[in-house]
Design a protein around this motif. Structure first.
Motif, PDB file in Angstrom:
ATOM      1  N   ALA A 198       0.853  -1.185   0.000  1.00 29.65           N
ATOM      2  CA  ALA A 198       0.000   0.000   0.000  1.00 29.65           C
ATOM      3  C   ALA A 198       0.896   1.244   0.000  1.00 29.65           C
ATOM      4  N   PRO A 199       0.823   2.043  -1.063  1.00 27.65           N
ATOM      5  CA  PRO A 199       1.763   3.160  -1.212  1.00 27.65           C
ATOM      6  C   PRO A 199       1.566   4.213  -0.121  1.00 27.65           C
ATOM      7  N   LEU A 200       2.650   4.500   0.600  1.00 25.23           N
ATOM      8  CA  LEU A 200       2.579   5.448   1.708  1.00 25.23           C
ATOM      9  C   LEU A 200       2.113   6.819   1.239  1.00 25.23           C
ATOM     10  N   GLN A 201       2.639   7.210   0.069  1.00 22.72           N
ATOM     11  CA  GLN A 201       2.312   8.537  -0.446  1.00 22.72           C
ATOM     12  C   GLN A 201       0.785   8.739  -0.525  1.00 22.72           C
ATOM     13  N   ASP A 202       0.116   7.793  -1.154  1.00 19.55           N
ATOM     14  CA  ASP A 202      -1.334   7.945  -1.316  1.00 19.55           C
ATOM     15  C   ASP A 202      -2.068   7.904   0.009  1.00 19.55           C
ATOM     16  N   LEU A 203      -1.586   7.020   0.875  1.00 16.67           N
ATOM     17  CA  LEU A 203      -2.261   6.886   2.163  1.00 16.67           C
ATOM     18  C   LEU A 203      -2.095   8.149   2.995  1.00 16.67           C
TER      19      LEU A 203
ATOM     20  N   ASN B 298       7.121  13.060   5.623  1.00 12.85           N
ATOM     21  CA  ASN B 298       6.733  11.967   6.510  1.00 12.85           C
ATOM     22  C   ASN B 298       7.300  10.634   6.028  1.00 12.85           C
ATOM     23  N   ILE B 299       7.253  10.453   4.712  1.00 10.05           N
ATOM     24  CA  ILE B 299       7.753   9.181   4.172  1.00 10.05           C
ATOM     25  C   ILE B 299       9.241   9.038   4.459  1.00 10.05           C
ATOM     26  N   GLU B 300       9.966  10.159   4.276  1.00  9.22           N
ATOM     27  CA  GLU B 300      11.401  10.075   4.536  1.00  9.22           C
ATOM     28  C   GLU B 300      11.686   9.718   5.990  1.00  9.22           C
ATOM     29  N   LEU B 301      10.922  10.343   6.851  1.00  3.79           N
ATOM     30  CA  LEU B 301      11.109  10.048   8.274  1.00  3.79           C
ATOM     31  C   LEU B 301      10.840   8.561   8.543  1.00  3.79           C
ATOM     32  N   LEU B 302       9.743   8.068   7.996  1.00  3.84           N
ATOM     33  CA  LEU B 302       9.395   6.661   8.232  1.00  3.84           C
ATOM     34  C   LEU B 302      10.452   5.735   7.637  1.00  3.84           C
TER      35      LEU B 302
ATOM     36  N   SER C 137      -0.114   9.390  11.991  1.00  2.47           N
ATOM     37  CA  SER C 137       0.170   9.493  13.403  1.00  2.47           C
ATOM     38  C   SER C 137       1.538   8.882  13.733  1.00  2.47           C
ATOM     39  N   LEU C 138       1.895   7.834  13.027  1.00  9.28           N
ATOM     40  CA  LEU C 138       3.199   7.204  13.245  1.00  9.28           C
ATOM     41  C   LEU C 138       4.325   8.181  12.910  1.00  9.28           C
ATOM     42  N   ALA C 139       4.100   8.935  11.859  1.00 10.41           N
ATOM     43  CA  ALA C 139       5.141   9.870  11.454  1.00 10.41           C
ATOM     44  C   ALA C 139       5.175  11.109  12.354  1.00 10.41           C
ATOM     45  N   ASN C 140       4.045  11.463  12.911  1.00  5.27           N
ATOM     46  CA  ASN C 140       4.000  12.745  13.624  1.00  5.27           C
ATOM     47  C   ASN C 140       3.915  12.664  15.141  1.00  5.27           C
ATOM     48  N   ASP C 141       3.357  11.571  15.662  1.00  6.56           N
ATOM     49  CA  ASP C 141       3.127  11.545  17.106  1.00  6.56           C
ATOM     50  C   ASP C 141       4.161  10.746  17.879  1.00  6.56           C
ATOM     51  N   VAL C 142       5.201  10.281  17.196  1.00  2.00           N
ATOM     52  CA  VAL C 142       6.178   9.453  17.903  1.00  2.00           C
ATOM     53  C   VAL C 142       7.382  10.294  18.294  1.00  2.00           C
ATOM     54  N   ASP C 143       7.848  10.044  19.509  1.00  2.00           N
ATOM     55  CA  ASP C 143       9.061  10.719  19.965  1.00  2.00           C
ATOM     56  C   ASP C 143      10.241   9.821  19.607  1.00  2.00           C
ATOM     57  N   TRP C 144      11.000  10.209  18.599  1.00  2.00           N
ATOM     58  CA  TRP C 144      12.055   9.320  18.098  1.00  2.00           C
ATOM     59  C   TRP C 144      13.372   9.493  18.849  1.00  2.00           C
TER      60      TRP C 144
ATOM     61  N   ASP D 276      14.116   9.662  22.333  1.00  2.00           N
ATOM     62  CA  ASP D 276      14.428   8.925  23.541  1.00  2.00           C
ATOM     63  C   ASP D 276      13.892   7.508  23.391  1.00  2.00           C
ATOM     64  N   GLU D 277      14.715   6.517  23.722  1.00  2.00           N
ATOM     65  CA  GLU D 277      14.328   5.136  23.461  1.00  2.00           C
ATOM     66  C   GLU D 277      13.008   4.749  24.149  1.00  2.00           C
ATOM     67  N   ARG D 278      12.946   5.084  25.426  1.00  2.00           N
ATOM     68  CA  ARG D 278      11.767   4.696  26.193  1.00  2.00           C
ATOM     69  C   ARG D 278      10.512   5.380  25.635  1.00  2.00           C
ATOM     70  N   GLU D 279      10.660   6.678  25.420  1.00  2.00           N
ATOM     71  CA  GLU D 279       9.529   7.437  24.866  1.00  2.00           C
ATOM     72  C   GLU D 279       9.125   6.880  23.507  1.00  2.00           C
ATOM     73  N   CYS D 280      10.134   6.525  22.740  1.00  2.00           N
ATOM     74  CA  CYS D 280       9.879   6.020  21.398  1.00  2.00           C
ATOM     75  C   CYS D 280       9.057   4.731  21.464  1.00  2.00           C
ATOM     76  N   PHE D 281       9.504   3.777  22.293  1.00  2.00           N
ATOM     77  CA  PHE D 281       8.760   2.523  22.424  1.00  2.00           C
ATOM     78  C   PHE D 281       7.330   2.801  22.883  1.00  2.00           C
ATOM     79  N   GLN D 282       7.242   3.719  23.826  1.00  2.00           N
ATOM     80  CA  GLN D 282       5.922   3.996  24.387  1.00  2.00           C
ATOM     81  C   GLN D 282       4.998   4.615  23.343  1.00  2.00           C
ATOM     82  N   THR D 283       5.538   5.600  22.615  1.00  2.00           N
ATOM     83  CA  THR D 283       4.647   6.296  21.686  1.00  2.00           C
ATOM     84  C   THR D 283       4.289   5.432  20.470  1.00  2.00           C
ATOM     85  N   VAL D 284       5.246   4.644  19.976  1.00  2.00           N
ATOM     86  CA  VAL D 284       4.886   3.761  18.856  1.00  2.00           C
ATOM     87  C   VAL D 284       3.799   2.787  19.322  1.00  2.00           C
ATOM     88  N   SER D 285       3.984   2.252  20.536  1.00  2.00           N
ATOM     89  CA  SER D 285       2.969   1.315  21.048  1.00  2.00           C
ATOM     90  C   SER D 285       1.616   1.996  21.158  1.00  2.00           C
TER      91      SER D 285
END
Ligand code: ADP
Ligand code: MG
Length: 745
Positions: free
Chosen positions: A537-542, A573-577, A620-627, A629-638
Motif C-alpha cells: 500500500a503506497p505510503l504517499q497515497d495513504l 513523513n515518508i522520509e522520516l518513516l 500518526s506514526l510519522a507525527n506523534d512518535v518521539d524518536w 528517547d528510546e523509552r519514549e519512542c517505544f511507548q509512543t509507537v505502542s
C-alpha cells in the motif's frame, strides 16, 4: 424417469389413500404405547456406550487397568471392526462370575449409590462388556491366581453361548471382540466410509501410556510385528512422553505443577507438562486426566489455548499433559454414559487458577529467551487475511509479476464517497497461513547483525521499565472486575454493559481495547506474527488521504490547502518513516519497503484492525512518535499502534436507524442541500452494497468485542488506576438496590 414426481401413483405405491400407514390410519386417536423388547432396548443402549471401536478400546483398557494390570497389549484388525484383542496381566475373573460377566449392570466395582462419591476405579456402570456383546461377538479368556488352568467363554446379547471351557492361559484376561456392529449396518457403513478408527485407537493408547507410566502398553495392527505404541513401564513422565510422542515434542516441554487449597475457590493439585514457545503444531494435543481418569474438558482446553494464542507470538497450538487430582466428592463421574466427561465443583475458578499458572510459566520462560535469540521478522509466520472482493486481485496477481493496480482502483478515493475503503489491500486467502522458509540460525544471525548495527547500544531496559510500569499501576478493584465480569451486551456505540457480582458497569470499549492493545504490543515486542497486505500500500497515497481527511475535519470542506503542500508534507513523513523502517519492522512488525506498507503486526490473535484507519495510523506514526528517547519512542509507537487497533466504531456510519440517510443514493446526485428534501418514499434508494458492508463492519465489531476483546481482557488486561476515574468504568446499578426498588412497587 425425470418426471417421476408428477407421475400418477402406481397401484403398488404407498400412497396415503390406498395403503395408509398405521399412524395415518388412526390419526385421530393416539397411537398405542408398547414396551420394546429387551433385546432392542439393549442394542439401542449398547450403541450409545460403544459408539465406535475406539470407545470399546477405552472401556477394555480401563477394565485392564482396574484389574491392576502392569501390562496391556492390543491387537486391531480393520480399524477394530473385524477384531479387537486386549490382553492384560491383571487379577483375572473368577470362574463363578463368568455367567453374569456380560449381563447389563453387573459390576464388581460398585454396590450402593453412595460408593460413587468415593469411587476410584474407572468402571462402575457394568455396561461396557454387556454392550459389546449386543453389538459384537465377545470371547473372554481368563485365569485367576493359583488356578491350574484358565477358562474361555463366548457371549452374545449378554449371555454365555456355552459353559466356560477349561483352557491353557497366561496370567490375566484376554478379551476378544469380533465383528463389531455386525447387526447395525448403518453404523458399520459410516465407520467403514469414514476414516479408519485405528489412528484414534493409537492416540488413545498413547494417552494412557503417558499417564500410566508404570504400565507397559503396546498397540499394533493384527498380524504386524511392529507396534505403533510401545512403552516400557517404570520410566519418568518425560521419558514416557518422549517414547510416545517423540524427542522433538519432549524437548519443548516445561514441567508445571500447582495446587490450590482454598475451599472458597477450589481444592486441587495439578501436575503436568506444557509446551514452550519453541513448540510448533497445528493442532492442540491435550492429554487430561482427572483423578486418573482420561477425560475431555472443552472449557479447560479452550482456556489453555487462549492463554497460548495470546501469550506466544507463534501461531502454534500447545501440547499439554495435565493430571488433576481433587477430592473425589468434588467430581461427578456419572454424567456421561461413556464417562468421557466429568463435572467438577468450582470448575470456573479451577480453570482460572490453571490459566494464570500457565500464563505465568509462559511469560517467564518467554522473557528469558526473547532477547537472546533475535528473530528476523521475515522468518515469522504470516497470517493472511481475506475478503471477498480481493479474490480477483490475487488470482490476477498469482502469475507473472503483476502490473501495478492503479491506486484509485484499489482505494476508493472518490471525494464524493466520504469513506475511503482500503479493503482492496487485503490479502485473498485460502485462509492458510504460509510460513516463510526459516533460514538456519547462523545466517539469520549475521543478517540480524548486519541490519542492526544502528541499535547496538539498545539494551531493552526501557522496555522492561514500561512493562513494569503497567504492573505497578494496576487498579486492584478494577482488576477483580475485569477478571470476573460477565459480558452483557453493547449499550451504544462506545459502551458495553458488564456485570460483576451484583453490580452493573458501563465500560468504554474504545478505551479498554486501546489499553489492552498497548499492553499487548509491549508484551509481544519484537516477536509479532504478521498480517500481510495483498498489495503493497503506497505510503504517499495513504498519507495524502490522511492529510485530506484531517483538513476536512479541522477546517471544513471549503478551504483547501493546495495539493503541492500536502504532497511535500507527505514526502517528509515518508522520509522520516523510511529512516525508522528497520526498527519499526524488527520491534513492531510494521514492515515498509520501497515506500509502501507491506505488513502489520498481529496484536491479538484472530483480530484484524479496521483497515480504513491505515491512513490515520501512518500519519500518526510519522507525527506523534518521539524518536529521540528510546523509552519514549517505544511507548509512543505502542500507543499509536494501540490507537489503530482499538475497537473504535467503524468509519462507515451505522446503517441501522437514522444512520441510513448516509447511504441514500440521491445524496450524491442532488447535492447535499437537497438532502433534506428527499422524502421517505426514496428511502429504498440506498447504496445496498455499501449498507451491506457497513452492516458487516458493525456486526463484526460487536462480535469482536464479545469474543475477542472480553476473553482477552479477562486474561491480560491490567487496568490502570486512571480508568477508575476517567469514565472508562462507570457503575450504573446495583442489582440488590434494584430489587429493593422493585419490592416497593
Ligand atoms: P464395569 O467396569 O463398569 O464394572 P464392565 O462391563 O466393563 O463394567 O466389566 C464388568 C466386570 O467385569 C468388571 O466389574 C470386572 O469385575 C470384570 N472385568 C472386566 N474386564 C476385566 C479384566 N480385564 N480383568 C479383570 N476383570 C475384568
Ligand atoms: Mg469397565
Amino acid at each position: 424417469m425425470e418426471s417421476r414426481a408428477s407421475d400418477p401413483p402406481s397401484p403398488t405405491s404407498a400412497s396415503p389413500s390406498r395403503s395408509p400407514s398405521p399412524l395415518r390410519q388412526h390419526i385421530s386417536s393416539p397411537p398405542r404405547i408398547r414396551r420394546l423388547e429387551a433385546s432392542v432396548v439393549n442394542r439401542i443402549a449398547a450403541g450409545e456406550v460403544i459408539q465406535r471401536p475406539s470407545a470399546a478400546v477405552k472401556e477394555l483398557v480401563e477394565n485392564s487397568l482396574d484389574a491392576a494390570s502392569t501390562s496391556v497389549s492390543l491387537s486391531v484388525k480393520d480399524g477394530g471392526l473385524k477384531l479387537l484383542l486386549v490382553s492384560d496381566d491383571g487379577h483375572g475373573i473368577r470362574h463363578e462370575d463368568l455367567p453374569i460377566l456380560c449381563e447389563r449392570h453387573t459390576t464388581s466395582k460398585l454396590s450402593k449409590y453412595e460408593d460413587l462419591q468415593t469411587i476410584k476405579s474407572m468402571g462402575f456402570r457394568g455396561e461396557a462388556l454387556a454392550s459389546m456383546t449386543y453389538v459384537g461377538h465377545v470371547t473372554v479368556t481368563t485365569i485367576t491366581e493359583g488356578q491350574l488352568h484358565g477358562y474361555r467363554v463366548s457371549y452374545r446379547d449378554g449371555v454365555m453361548e456355552h459353559e466356560p471351557k477349561p483352557c491353557a492361559a497366561v496370567k490375566g484376561t484376554q478379551i476378544m471382540v469380533e465383528n463389531l456392529f455386525y447387526n447395525m449396518s448403518a453404523r458399520r457403513k459410516t465407520l467403514q466410509n469414514s476414516n479408519d478408527d485405528y489412528p484414534k485407537i493409537v492416540d488413545l493408547i498413547s494417552r494412557f501410556a503417558v499417564h500410566y507410566m508404570n504400565v507397559n502398553f503396546s498397540c499394533r495392527k493384527h498380524g504386524s510385528n511392529r507396534a505403533d505404541v510401545h512403552t516400557v513401564g517404570g520410566s519418568s513422565r518425560l521419558d514416557a512422553i518422549r517414547t510416545v510422542y517423540g524427542a522433538s515434542v519432549a524437548r519443548d516441554l516445561m514441567e508445571i505443577s500447582i495446587s490450590d487449597d482454598n475451599p472458597t475457590r477450589s481444592i486441587f493439585k495439578m501436575e503436568g507438562f506444557i509446551s514452550n514457545s519453541n513448540y510448533l503444531a497445528k493442532k492442540t494435543t491435550m492429554i487430561l486426566f482427572i483423578n486418573d481418569r482420561l477425560v475431555d474438558c472443552t472449557a479447560l482446553k479452550r482456556a489453555v489455548e487462549l492463554v497460548y494464542s495470546a501469550t506466544l507470538p507463534k501461531a502454534s497450538k500447545p501440547f499439554i499433559y495435565m493430571s488433576i487430582n481433587l477430592p473425589s466428592d468434588h467430581v461427578d463421574v456419572n454424567i456421561h454414559p461413556t464417562k468421557r466427561e466429568v463435572s467438577l465443583l468450582n470448575q470456573d475458578s479451577l480453570i482460572d487458577t490453571i490459566q494464570s499458572a500457565i500464563e505465568a510459566k509462559l511469560m517467564s520462560s518467554n522473557s528469558t529467551r526473547i532477547f537472546q535469540t533475535q528473530v528476523v521478522s521475515s522468518s515469522l509466520p504470516t497470517t493472511q487475511i481475506s475478503t471477498r472482493k480481493d479474490k480477483e486481485h490475487s488470482i490476477a496477481n498469482s502469475g507473472v509479476q503483476s502490473q501495478k493496480v492503479p491506486v484509485n482502483q484499489m482505494v476508493r478515493t472518490d471525494s464524493r464517497d466520504p469513506f475511503g475503503r482500503l479493503h482492496s489491500y487485503w490479502k485473498d486467502g485460502s485462509q492458510s497461513s504460509k510460513q516463510e522458509k526459516k533460514s538456519d540460525l547462523a545466517s539469520m544471525r549475521s543478517v540480524v547483525v548486519a541490519r542492526r548495527n544502528w541499535k547496538e547500544n539498545i539494551d531493552f531496559t526501557s522496555l522492561d521499565q514500561l512493562v513494569r510500569e503497567i504492573d505497578s499501576n494496576v487498579h486492584p478493584g478494577l482488576l477483580d472486575i475485569v477478571k470476573d465480569c460477565t459480558y452483557i451486551g453493547l449499550a451504544d456505540e462506545v459502551f458495553a454493559v458488564l456485570q460483576y457480582n451484583t453490580y452493573l458497569y458501563l465500560v468504554n470499549v474504545v478505551n479498554v481495547s486501546k489499553e489492552l492493545m498497548y499492553q499487548q504490543v509491549l508484551r509481544r515486542f519484537s516477536k509479532f506474527n504478521a498480517i500481510q497486505l495483498s498489495e503493497p500500500a503506497p505510503l504517499q497515497d495513504l498519507l495524502l488521504m490522511a492529510l485530506r481527511d484531517e483538513e476536512l475535519e479541522t477546517r471544513g470542506d471549503e478551504t483547501e490547502t493546495n495539493d503541492d503542500l500536502k504532497e511535500k508534507i507527505a514526502q517528509m513523513n515518508i522520509e522520516l518513516l523510511r529512516e525508522k523502517e528497520d526498527m519499526l519492522e524488527d520491534y513492531f512488525g510494521i514492515k515498509m519497503e520501497d515506500g509502501s506498507l507491506i505488513r502489520l503486526p498481529v496484536i491479538l490473535d484472530q483480530y484484524i484492525p479496521d483497515m480504513d484507519r491505515i491512513p490515520e495510523f501512518l500519519l500518526s506514526l510519522a507525527n506523534d512518535v518521539d524518536w529521540d528517547d528510546e523509552r519514549e519512542c517505544f511507548q509512543t509507537v505502542s500507543a499509536v499502534l494501540a490507537n489503530f487497533y482499538a475497537m473504535h466504531p467503524p468509519i462507515l456510519p451505522n446503517p441501522s436507524g437514522d444512520g441510513i440517510h448516509y447511504y441514500r443514493k440521491n445524496r450524491e446526485e442532488v447535492g447535499f442541500e437537497a438532502e433534506i428534501l428527499v422524502d421517505k418514499s426514496d428511502e429504498e434508494q440506498v447504496d445496498e452494497e455499501l449498507v451491506a458492508e457497513a452492516e458487516t463492519a458493525w456486526s463484526q465489531r460487536e462480535w469482536n468485542i464479545q469474543h475477542v476483546l472480553f476473553p482477552s481482557m479477562r486474561l491480560f488486561l491490567k487496568p490502570p488506576k486512571c480508568m477508575a476515574t476517567d469514565g472508562t468504568f462507570v457503575q450504573v446499578a446495583s442489582l440488590e438496590k434494584l430489587y429493593r426498588v422493585f419490592e416497593r412497587c
